[in-house]
Write a protein that holds these residues in place. Structure first.
Motif, short mmCIF file in Angstrom:
data_model
loop_
_atom_site.label_atom_id
_atom_site.label_comp_id
_atom_site.label_asym_id
_atom_site.label_seq_id
_atom_site.Cartn_x
_atom_site.Cartn_y
_atom_site.Cartn_z
N THR A 61 3.66 -52.48 18.97
CA THR A 61 4.27 -52.91 20.22
C THR A 61 4.58 -54.40 20.15
N ILE A 62 5.83 -54.75 20.40
CA ILE A 62 6.29 -56.14 20.34
C ILE A 62 6.83 -56.52 21.71
N GLY A 63 6.35 -57.63 22.29
CA GLY A 63 6.80 -58.06 23.60
C GLY A 63 8.18 -58.70 23.56
N ASP A 64 8.67 -59.10 24.73
CA ASP A 64 9.97 -59.77 24.82
C ASP A 64 9.93 -61.14 24.15
N ASN A 65 11.09 -61.57 23.63
CA ASN A 65 11.27 -62.94 23.12
C ASN A 65 10.34 -63.28 21.96
N VAL A 66 10.03 -62.30 21.15
CA VAL A 66 9.19 -62.52 19.96
C VAL A 66 10.09 -62.81 18.76
N ILE A 67 9.67 -63.77 17.93
CA ILE A 67 10.36 -64.05 16.67
C ILE A 67 9.41 -63.79 15.52
N LEU A 68 9.85 -62.93 14.61
CA LEU A 68 9.15 -62.71 13.34
C LEU A 68 10.00 -63.36 12.26
N ALA A 69 9.45 -64.33 11.55
CA ALA A 69 10.17 -64.94 10.44
C ALA A 69 10.23 -63.95 9.27
N GLY A 70 10.87 -64.35 8.17
CA GLY A 70 11.10 -63.42 7.08
C GLY A 70 9.84 -62.91 6.43
N LEU A 71 9.91 -61.65 5.97
CA LEU A 71 8.85 -61.04 5.16
C LEU A 71 7.53 -60.89 5.91
N VAL A 72 7.58 -60.77 7.22
CA VAL A 72 6.38 -60.48 8.00
C VAL A 72 6.09 -58.98 7.93
N ALA A 73 4.84 -58.62 7.73
CA ALA A 73 4.42 -57.22 7.69
C ALA A 73 3.37 -56.98 8.78
N VAL A 74 3.66 -56.07 9.69
CA VAL A 74 2.80 -55.82 10.84
C VAL A 74 2.10 -54.46 10.66
N HIS A 75 0.78 -54.49 10.73
CA HIS A 75 -0.06 -53.30 10.57
C HIS A 75 0.17 -52.32 11.72
N GLN A 76 -0.03 -51.03 11.43
CA GLN A 76 0.14 -50.02 12.47
C GLN A 76 -0.80 -50.27 13.66
N PHE A 77 -0.30 -49.96 14.84
CA PHE A 77 -1.01 -50.06 16.12
C PHE A 77 -1.25 -51.50 16.58
N VAL A 78 -0.71 -52.47 15.89
CA VAL A 78 -0.84 -53.86 16.32
C VAL A 78 0.10 -54.15 17.49
N SER A 79 -0.31 -55.08 18.36
CA SER A 79 0.55 -55.57 19.44
C SER A 79 0.79 -57.07 19.25
N VAL A 80 2.01 -57.49 19.54
CA VAL A 80 2.37 -58.91 19.52
C VAL A 80 2.89 -59.25 20.92
N GLY A 81 2.27 -60.25 21.56
CA GLY A 81 2.60 -60.60 22.93
C GLY A 81 3.93 -61.34 23.04
N GLN A 82 4.45 -61.37 24.26
CA GLN A 82 5.75 -61.97 24.51
C GLN A 82 5.76 -63.46 24.16
N HIS A 83 6.92 -63.94 23.72
CA HIS A 83 7.15 -65.36 23.38
C HIS A 83 6.32 -65.84 22.19
N ALA A 84 5.79 -64.93 21.39
CA ALA A 84 5.03 -65.34 20.21
C ALA A 84 5.98 -65.59 19.04
N PHE A 85 5.52 -66.44 18.12
CA PHE A 85 6.24 -66.71 16.87
C PHE A 85 5.29 -66.48 15.71
N VAL A 86 5.72 -65.67 14.73
CA VAL A 86 4.90 -65.37 13.55
C VAL A 86 5.63 -65.93 12.33
N THR A 87 4.96 -66.81 11.60
CA THR A 87 5.60 -67.51 10.49
C THR A 87 5.86 -66.56 9.31
N GLY A 88 6.79 -66.97 8.44
CA GLY A 88 7.24 -66.12 7.35
C GLY A 88 6.14 -65.75 6.37
N GLY A 89 6.24 -64.53 5.84
CA GLY A 89 5.29 -64.05 4.85
C GLY A 89 3.94 -63.65 5.39
#
Length: 261
Positions: A139-167
């Motif tokens: 589950t990914i909230g609104d306005n989220v940015i995932l930089a390149g080569l991000v890998a998200v595990h199953q059942f993980v949640s990312v809150g709105q307006h979050a930024f996850v750096t590349g790799g």
């Protein structure tokens, strides 16, 4: 829209002003809204629900059966919101019996070679850079940015307006409004640049910073921190969003880089 070198199943419901380029295949039980452009060599399989003014670039595969051994052919869908762009060779798989759907919100940009697996829910105004990958049930909230080569595990949640750096390898839930970096993935501050770009005033940004100082920099455990935040911080939509996210977390939230909790 009449493109003799594309195959469009007679059962597909496609608005009159949709453009379908050569060598694209559109299966039965597909809906495509006004103003959408479908590039060459795109495959859109059964169960796709594509909104208005979308752009889908060559090589993309939309609504393929999930790569889940438990999937048994149940009738599920993929929904893509209006004004969303899917770049080259991205893959988006339909749901399973868990959520029965995979959802991409409005105004999203899904860059080349991204993969969005079954039963993912992605909010509005998200940007996924090249090769970012969501496992199932994310589950990914609104306005989220995932930089390149991000890998998200199953059942993980990312809150709105979050930024996850590349790799990054995202194994735990990422709370709203934060920047996530390092290995293992950790809190490294709030996403102040993104918040300013989206019109958050300085006092609101300071409020969010103060909340996360209590959570990540005061050496409290999560239960202690949430009690202090609720008792000492004024109730606001942002405060309540953060607290609710922490309480709802199933996998636990990511740690602070200098935190022992």
């Amino acid at each position: 829209m009449n493109q003799p070198l594309a195959y469009i199943h007679p059962g597909a419901k496609i608005a009159k002003n949709v453009v379908v380029e050569p060598f694209t295949t559109i299966h039965n039980n597909v809906t495509i809204g006004d103003g959408t452009w479908i590039g060459s060599n795109v495959t859109i399989m059964e169960g796709a629900r594509i909104g208005k003014n979308c752009n889908i670039f060559p090589g993309a595969v939309i609504s393929a059966p999930p790569q889940d051994l438990k999937y048994n052919g149940e009738d599920t869908i993929v929904t893509i919101g209006d004004n969303t762009t899917i770049r080259e060779c991205a893959t988006i798989h339909k749901g399973t019996s868990d959520r029965h759907k995979t959802v991409i919100g409005k105004n999203c940009l899904i860059m080349a070679y991204c993969h969005i697996a079954h039963d993912c829910i992605v909010g509005d105004n998200c940007i996924f850079s090249n090769n970012s990958t969501l496992a199932g049930h994310v589950t990914i909230g609104d306005n989220v940015i995932l930089a390149g080569l991000v890998a998200v595990h199953q059942f993980v949640s990312v809150g709105q307006h979050a930024f996850v750096t590349g790799g990054s390898l995202v194994r735990k839930d990422v709370p709203p409004f934060v920047k996530a970096a390092r290995e293992p993935l950790s809190y490294v501050g709030i996403n102040s640049v993104g918040l300013r770009r989206r019109g958050f005033p300085s006092e609101k940004i300071r409020e969010i910073q103060n909340i996360y100082r209590i959570l990540y920099q005061k050496h409290y455990n999560n239960s202690q921190a949430t009690q202090i935040i609720e008792a000492e911080m004024e109730a606001t939509p942002e405060r309540d969003e953060i607290l609710q996210f922490i309480r709802d977390s199933q996998r636990g939230i990511m740690k602070g880089y200098f935190s022992n909790n």
